[in-house]
Design an enzyme around this catalytic site. Sequence first.
Site, PDB file in Angstrom:
ATOM      1  N   ASP A  62       0.862  -1.183   0.000  1.00 28.32           N
ATOM      2  CA  ASP A  62       0.000   0.000   0.000  1.00 28.32           C
ATOM      3  C   ASP A  62       0.902   1.238   0.000  1.00 28.32           C
ATOM      4  OD1 ASP A  62      -2.436   1.461   0.265  1.00 28.32           O
ATOM      5  OD2 ASP A  62      -2.016   1.703   2.400  1.00 28.32           O
ATOM      6  N   THR A  95      -2.934   5.584  -4.231  1.00 26.61           N
ATOM      7  CA  THR A  95      -1.825   6.372  -3.667  1.00 26.61           C
ATOM      8  C   THR A  95      -0.537   6.174  -4.470  1.00 26.61           C
ATOM      9  OG1 THR A  95      -1.487   4.568  -2.098  1.00 26.61           O
ATOM     10  CG2 THR A  95      -2.714   6.456  -1.327  1.00 26.61           C
ATOM     11  N   THR A  96      -0.253   4.925  -4.855  1.00 24.08           N
ATOM     12  CA  THR A  96       0.954   4.653  -5.641  1.00 24.08           C
ATOM     13  C   THR A  96       0.856   5.336  -7.000  1.00 24.08           C
ATOM     14  OG1 THR A  96       1.131   2.520  -4.527  1.00 24.08           O
ATOM     15  CG2 THR A  96       2.442   2.804  -6.508  1.00 24.08           C
ATOM     16  N   ASP A 385      -9.045   0.251   1.790  1.00 22.75           N
ATOM     17  CA  ASP A 385      -8.993   0.844   0.439  1.00 22.75           C
ATOM     18  C   ASP A 385     -10.284   0.553  -0.316  1.00 22.75           C
ATOM     19  OD1 ASP A 385      -6.470   1.659   1.014  1.00 22.75           O
ATOM     20  OD2 ASP A 385      -5.419   0.449  -0.466  1.00 22.75           O
TER      21      ASP A 385
END
Length: 536
Positions: A62, A95-96, A385
């Site tokens: 994550d 997020t990545t 998520d």
Amino acid sequence: MAQGQPIFILPEGTNRLLGRDAQRTNILAGKVLAETVRTTLGPKGMDKMLVDGLGDIVVTNDGVTILKEMDIEHPAAKMLVEVAKTQEDEVGDGTTTAVIIAGELLKKSETLLDMDIHPTIIAMGYRQAAEKAQEILDDIAIEDISREMLVKVAMTAMTGKGTEKAREPLANLIVDAVQQVADDGVVETDHIKIEKKDGAVVEESTLIQGVIVDKEKVHPGMPSELKDAKVVLINSPLEVKETEVDAEIRITDPAQMQAFIEQEEQMVRDMVNKVADSGATVLFAQKGIDDLAQHYLAKAGIMAVRRVKKSDIEKLAKATGATVVSNLDDLTEADLGSAGSVIQKKISGDDMIFVEECQEPKAVTLLVRGSTKHIVAEIDRAVDDAIGVVAATVEDGQVVAGGGAPEIAMAKKLKEYAQSISGREQLAVTAFAESLEIVPKTLAENAGLDSIDSLVDLRAAHEKSPYMGLNVFTGDVTDMKEEGVVEPKRVKKQAIQSASEAAEMILRIDDVIASSGTSAGDMPMDPGMGGMPPMM
């Protein structure tokens, strides 16, 4: 003043980088950070093991968890960590993606800076491109919030996050939870409590129509199971109040002492009687419960739990329909909530109170199971998520295809748009378009595919349909809408917005002044980052 005398404006030991050096250092920091999380993207992404100073381990892929756990010192890199945190807060996933797009925007800007294009021009071009990208997203979005679509969104979010075996059952539980707490199209994800316990397989995870409180009853004489329970929630202590001021009472007769003790007992008994008279059978107290009060509550057959977290009290109120009472004198039957079943169960060696079978609860609990604490922690992050993306889909009602499809569609349209712009911004818009292609390129690389071949195939396929994406399991370019690989439009919208704004801000910095007292004091001399070797 003597000629040749040096003038000191900044204190001794202050490090300063100017102009091109400052930009180069900041861009390098951004590239290193993006490179760190890049290998975690997609279903075939790898995990990172992070070990802190105390030896505690976190194993995750994550993006935001990795960046939070890493000890990052470089100020420009910290700005990119903020991008990931914002993405997490706004949507919960992507997020990545946000960080690698920001890193690629900075990388492309370096080439433009070498061509003597002013940073402000690049920033303006990036802003134009980001606005246009949002319009393109609107055009390719799919309007669908059917249950089937929500399950697909949840499964896409959890793919590659350690939940492979139980993706579908977990996705169904998550959709049930989000739909249960949704109120007029708005989802308060705080009302979905995630309780994680190791010692069982993922498939044993369940959704409780109510709240699990990680506490136990205060007295062994109290009932452990109640049906059709009447629940009272109290946020004041059930004990004799201490006086506000220091008081001294002189007793001349031992009988007076006995009268005092009996009076205190009577006060406690009155409190318990008020609870019993209201018809309550279960009591949750935010503060303490006196030992004597525990005894009387047990005699009255009331199950009581003390020192319950404020957040749990709020969730219990949402689930049972009870009103939180501050003063016992005001307690009436109307303040009580109801639950079909309140039972104390032992889960993985710990006693927990299950408040279940509530009527139309607006707060629910997901009990997430896993075989070890590290596995259950990663499943918890994946579920968190997935809740975020399902909630975003319910609220917005729009999804886009996954597998790099929207990025290729946006890149294609942005390159066409760049042709209509005169001036140097055209180069920045083209660079922005190419930067978006980092997402499908990374998906291909992480799956062990040839990224160039995959990009060429994707571009060709997009001449026919904007939903064509990369199936990383087969290596083929397929229609992601048909495959059921979908994610909320908000994930992409937020990622592009925050990535472009962070890149613009970093580009406009031409002077880095680091005071001698900061840990980043010697930062500019070394383009590497805290906890990472410098990039060569």
